[in-house]
Design a protein around this motif. Structure first.
Motif, PDB file in Angstrom:
ATOM      1  N   GLU A 187      33.300  -1.986  16.559  1.00 40.27           N
ATOM      2  CA  GLU A 187      33.209  -3.080  15.588  1.00 40.27           C
ATOM      3  C   GLU A 187      32.041  -4.014  15.902  1.00 40.27           C
ATOM      4  OE1 GLU A 187      37.048  -4.921  15.563  1.00 40.27           O
ATOM      5  OE2 GLU A 187      37.971  -3.265  14.473  1.00 40.27           O
ATOM      6  N   THR A 188      31.791  -4.271  17.183  1.00 39.04           N
ATOM      7  CA  THR A 188      30.656  -5.115  17.575  1.00 39.04           C
ATOM      8  C   THR A 188      29.345  -4.487  17.135  1.00 39.04           C
ATOM      9  OG1 THR A 188      31.907  -5.910  19.478  1.00 39.04           O
ATOM     10  CG2 THR A 188      29.533  -6.241  19.529  1.00 39.04           C
ATOM     11  N   LEU A 189      29.184  -3.199  17.390  1.00 39.46           N
ATOM     12  CA  LEU A 189      27.956  -2.500  16.974  1.00 39.46           C
ATOM     13  C   LEU A 189      27.821  -2.474  15.459  1.00 39.46           C
ATOM     14  CD1 LEU A 189      27.813   0.516  19.441  1.00 39.46           C
ATOM     15  CD2 LEU A 189      26.232  -1.402  19.308  1.00 39.46           C
ATOM     16  N   SER A 190      28.934  -2.323  14.765  1.00 34.75           N
ATOM     17  CA  SER A 190      28.903  -2.311  13.308  1.00 34.75           C
ATOM     18  C   SER A 190      28.424  -3.657  12.767  1.00 34.75           C
ATOM     19  CB  SER A 190      30.287  -1.981  12.773  1.00 34.75           C
ATOM     20  OG  SER A 190      30.296  -2.032  11.371  1.00 34.75           O
ATOM     21  N   GLU A 191      28.905  -4.742  13.342  1.00 31.40           N
ATOM     22  CA  GLU A 191      28.468  -6.071  12.899  1.00 31.40           C
ATOM     23  C   GLU A 191      26.983  -6.296  13.170  1.00 31.40           C
ATOM     24  OE1 GLU A 191      30.005  -8.479  11.172  1.00 31.40           O
ATOM     25  OE2 GLU A 191      31.628  -7.041  10.923  1.00 31.40           O
ATOM     26  N   ILE A 192      26.518  -5.862  14.332  1.00 28.50           N
ATOM     27  CA  ILE A 192      25.094  -6.012  14.668  1.00 28.50           C
ATOM     28  C   ILE A 192      24.238  -5.241  13.669  1.00 28.50           C
ATOM     29  CG2 ILE A 192      23.344  -5.392  16.378  1.00 28.50           C
ATOM     30  CD1 ILE A 192      25.463  -6.036  18.535  1.00 28.50           C
ATOM     31  N   ASN A 193      24.640  -4.029  13.352  1.00 28.73           N
ATOM     32  CA  ASN A 193      23.860  -3.205  12.425  1.00 28.73           C
ATOM     33  C   ASN A 193      23.915  -3.744  11.000  1.00 28.73           C
ATOM     34  OD1 ASN A 193      22.890  -1.433  14.360  1.00 28.73           O
ATOM     35  ND2 ASN A 193      24.723  -0.152  14.234  1.00 28.73           N
ATOM     36  N   LYS A 194      25.050  -4.355  10.614  1.00 30.92           N
ATOM     37  CA  LYS A 194      25.128  -4.967   9.286  1.00 30.92           C
ATOM     38  C   LYS A 194      24.124  -6.093   9.151  1.00 30.92           C
ATOM     39  CE  LYS A 194      29.961  -4.091   8.126  1.00 30.92           C
ATOM     40  NZ  LYS A 194      31.293  -4.698   7.949  1.00 30.92           N
ATOM     41  N   ARG A 195      23.946  -6.864  10.229  1.00 29.02           N
ATOM     42  CA  ARG A 195      22.981  -7.958  10.196  1.00 29.02           C
ATOM     43  C   ARG A 195      21.542  -7.441  10.203  1.00 29.02           C
ATOM     44  NH1 ARG A 195      24.977 -10.611  15.074  1.00 29.02           N
ATOM     45  NH2 ARG A 195      27.171 -10.210  14.767  1.00 29.02           N
ATOM     46  N   ARG A 196      21.317  -6.284  10.767  1.00 29.94           N
ATOM     47  CA  ARG A 196      19.964  -5.733  10.829  1.00 29.94           C
ATOM     48  C   ARG A 196      19.551  -5.049   9.526  1.00 29.94           C
ATOM     49  NH1 ARG A 196      19.935  -2.670  16.663  1.00 29.94           N
ATOM     50  NH2 ARG A 196      19.868  -4.532  17.951  1.00 29.94           N
ATOM     51  N   ASN A 197      20.487  -4.516   8.783  1.00 32.14           N
ATOM     52  CA  ASN A 197      20.167  -3.729   7.598  1.00 32.14           C
ATOM     53  C   ASN A 197      19.278  -4.460   6.586  1.00 32.14           C
ATOM     54  OD1 ASN A 197      21.285  -1.335   8.363  1.00 32.14           O
ATOM     55  ND2 ASN A 197      23.289  -1.776   7.463  1.00 32.14           N
ATOM     56  N   PRO A 198      19.528  -5.723   6.240  1.00 31.25           N
ATOM     57  CA  PRO A 198      18.631  -6.395   5.296  1.00 31.25           C
ATOM     58  C   PRO A 198      17.199  -6.500   5.814  1.00 31.25           C
ATOM     59  CG  PRO A 198      20.661  -7.646   5.528  1.00 31.25           C
ATOM     60  CD  PRO A 198      20.699  -6.557   6.541  1.00 31.25           C
TER      61      PRO A 198
END
Length: 137
Positions: free
Chosen positions: A104-115
């Motif tokens: 979940e931590t990695l998923s949140e980090i990647n969600k912030r990076r996607n834009p």
């Protein structure tokens, strides 16, 4: 030093036998003169001594069973329990909580990076379009 079967070859020159062992440099060999005409196959063990080298080869031999299995043990690995044995013992029962938190931590980090990544891709695409337009006469 252990030498695989494809790392050496035997050669004969002026009635003498030689073993050529590949080195780290491409197509370069270290050559050693042999005292006998034995040519072994398979993996070799080379021992460097004061007076020269010794070549040891592997030998296939029969093995003897030393123990008799009384209890057969089965081990299974999984997500909820890291290890489970056939005696109903479980190890690493909290692994799924740790793995879920990390995921979940990695998923949140990647969600912030996607834009940011999508904006960079868009800018690169615009730059390549402009460059191709400017390149045409």
């Amino acid at each position: 030093m252990m030498i695989d079967a494809n790392m050496y070859r035997y050669d004969e020159n002026n009635g003498r036998n030689y073993i050529k062992i590949s080195t780290r440099k491409h197509s370069k060999f270290a050559t050693f003169c042999l005292r006998d005409k034995n040519q072994y196959k398979g993996n070799l063990r080379i021992l460097i001594r004061d007076k020269g080298i010794e070549i040891h080869r592997t030998v296939e031999c029969r093995t003897q069973k030393v123990w008799v299995a009384k209890n057969i043990i089965a081990i299974d690995k999984g997500y909820n329990k890291l290890l489970a044995t056939s005696q109903k013992k479980y190890y690493g029962t909290d692994l799924n909580k740790i793995a879920t938190n990390a995921t979940e931590t990695l998923s949140e980090i990647n969600k912030r990076r996607n834009p940011v990544y999508s904006r960079v891709r868009a800018l690169k695409a615009e730059a390549s379009v402009e460059c191709t337009v400017l390149a045409q006469p």
